[in-house]
Design an enzyme around this catalytic site. Structure first.
Site, PDB file in Angstrom:
ATOM      1  N   TYR A  68      21.613  43.838  87.489  1.00 53.11           N
ATOM      2  CA  TYR A  68      21.286  43.262  86.247  1.00 53.11           C
ATOM      3  C   TYR A  68      20.359  42.137  86.141  1.00 53.11           C
ATOM      4  O   TYR A  68      19.762  41.552  85.095  1.00 53.11           O
ATOM      5  CB  TYR A  68      22.849  42.552  85.833  1.00 53.11           C
ATOM      6  N   HIS A 119      30.368  52.891  79.727  1.00 51.49           N
ATOM      7  CA  HIS A 119      29.511  52.273  81.056  1.00 51.49           C
ATOM      8  C   HIS A 119      28.468  51.215  80.207  1.00 51.49           C
ATOM      9  O   HIS A 119      28.232  50.224  80.610  1.00 51.49           O
ATOM     10  CB  HIS A 119      28.847  53.429  81.810  1.00 51.49           C
ATOM     11  N   ARG A 175      30.480  47.960  79.659  1.00 47.25           N
ATOM     12  CA  ARG A 175      30.316  47.089  80.737  1.00 47.25           C
ATOM     13  C   ARG A 175      28.878  46.830  81.045  1.00 47.25           C
ATOM     14  O   ARG A 175      28.925  45.352  81.649  1.00 47.25           O
ATOM     15  CB  ARG A 175      30.892  48.010  81.818  1.00 47.25           C
ATOM     16  N   LYS A 180      38.413  49.188  92.099  1.00 50.43           N
ATOM     17  CA  LYS A 180      38.097  50.224  93.324  1.00 50.43           C
ATOM     18  C   LYS A 180      38.769  49.670  94.465  1.00 50.43           C
ATOM     19  O   LYS A 180      38.804  48.390  94.548  1.00 50.43           O
ATOM     20  CB  LYS A 180      36.595  50.426  93.322  1.00 50.43           C
ATOM     21  N   ARG A 240      36.086  48.771  83.892  1.00 53.38           N
ATOM     22  CA  ARG A 240      35.531  50.100  84.044  1.00 53.38           C
ATOM     23  C   ARG A 240      36.424  51.110  83.230  1.00 53.38           C
ATOM     24  O   ARG A 240      37.581  50.708  82.716  1.00 53.38           O
ATOM     25  CB  ARG A 240      35.784  50.412  85.242  1.00 53.38           C
ATOM     26  N   HIS A 295      32.625  43.864  91.996  1.00 56.72           N
ATOM     27  CA  HIS A 295      31.672  44.405  92.895  1.00 56.72           C
ATOM     28  C   HIS A 295      31.890  44.002  94.143  1.00 56.72           C
ATOM     29  O   HIS A 295      31.827  42.783  94.478  1.00 56.72           O
ATOM     30  CB  HIS A 295      30.084  44.121  92.379  1.00 56.72           C
TER      31      HIS A 295
END
Length: 314
Positions: free
Chosen positions: A277, A242, A245, A173, A149, A268
């Site tokens: 994806y 982005h 990625r 995150k 990220r 994730h």
């Protein structure tokens, strides 16, 4: 617009500016959306805000959708209507808020943009001499190599790099740490940058990627440098972090088919986030199928009007 509608809008605008201290731009957006509703009310044969019912708000939502507005834009309109009617209720001008329980239709999920493998090879297969461009290449190689990220790249410290082991440790995150592989080209580009970095770094500076002044490179600067890189290298679309990625994830899934592994690499928490994806991958497969399968798209011979004609004459 009749005074019975425009007067309340003007009062509401004053309320937003003086009592709520909203910026002029925010007030402008509220009024623009509400003026659109007022025009629709007049077209529908009513000139009073108090005549708007929940049923008519649903009709208005349907009209906005028919006019091409997406779910997010309609949600913004509904938010303005709810806010306006809260004000009208407070002033005793209406009896209820007709938009209170109305929800916008869900927007179709946008698929992330990706660059194809050939384009990325063209963009990254360069050998810059300028130290800042050497830094930029190292950043972009690492993002594409490991699917970082933007925040993870900007926050990267020297202690997180293990070039001999081809690994990088990132904090994602929720402060969740993960260890990611670093490809050979990315490791080589990083090695070149670290040799140049010494000329920029102040004593004790932990950041991997530095500005010309020797401080940690900001997210905005990384975005700007990548956009500039795309222009200089002749990219056919605007580059952003982005996209690198997303391209990493799509290309990994396309080659491996292992959704769970891609989820882990991306960090994730929910595999449903990664499943977008699979749609990208299917789009690629569908294009290949359409271009390759002899019965995917039947094309009539030149000059023939028979849509069932067979090029082979059978």
């Amino acid at each position: 617009m009749p005074q019975s509608l425009s007067g309340s809008l003007a009062d509401f605008a004053s309320h937003l500016e003086s009592e709520k201290r909203h910026s002029p731009r925010t007030c402008e957006h509220y009024l623009r959306d509400l003026q659109r509703l007022a025009v629709w009310l007049v077209e529908s044969g009513t000139e009073r805000w108090g005549n708007l019912t929940s049923h008519e708000v649903r009709r208005y939502v349907a009209r906005l959708s028919k006019d091409g507005l997406g779910g997010r834009s309609i949600a913004r309109h509904l938010s303005a209507i709810r806010r306006f009617y809260q004000y009208l209720l407070r002033e005793g001008l209406v009896k209820d808020n007709p938009a209170l329980d109305i929800r916008a239709p869900k927007s179709g999920r946008r698929l992330p943009k990706v660059a194809d493998v050939d384009q990325l090879n063209h963009l990254l297969d360069v050998n810059p001499d300028d130290p800042l461009e050497i830094r930029d290449l190292a950043m972009f190689e690492l993002m594409y190599s490991s699917g970082l990220r933007l925040s993870e790249l900007a926050g990267l410290n020297l202690t997180a790099l293990d070039l001999s082991g081809h690994e990088v440790r990132v904090l994602g995150k929720g402060n969740k740490e993960r260890i990611l592989p670093v490809g050979g080209k990315a490791a080589a580009a990083l090695g070149r940058w670290l040799a140049c970095r010494k000329a920029f770094a102040g004593e004790g500076e932990p950041a991997v990627f530095l500005s010309q002044r020797g401080s940690r490179l900001s997210r905005r600067s990384i975005q700007a440098r990548l956009a500039r890189w795309g222009v200089v290298q002749g990219a056919d679309q605007r580059l952003n972090p982005h996209m690198l990625r997303h391209s990493f994830a799509s290309h990994m899934l396309e080659s491996s088919g292992d959704l769970r592994a891609v989820q882990e690499l991306l960090g994730h928490a929910d595999i449903a986030t990664t499943q977008v994806y699979t749609h990208l991958d299917f789009q690629h497969l569908a294009r290949v199928y359409d271009q390759s399968h002899p019965r995917a798209r039947r094309r009539s011979p030149a000059g023939s009007s028979d849509k069932f004609s067979d090029p082979a004459g059978h």
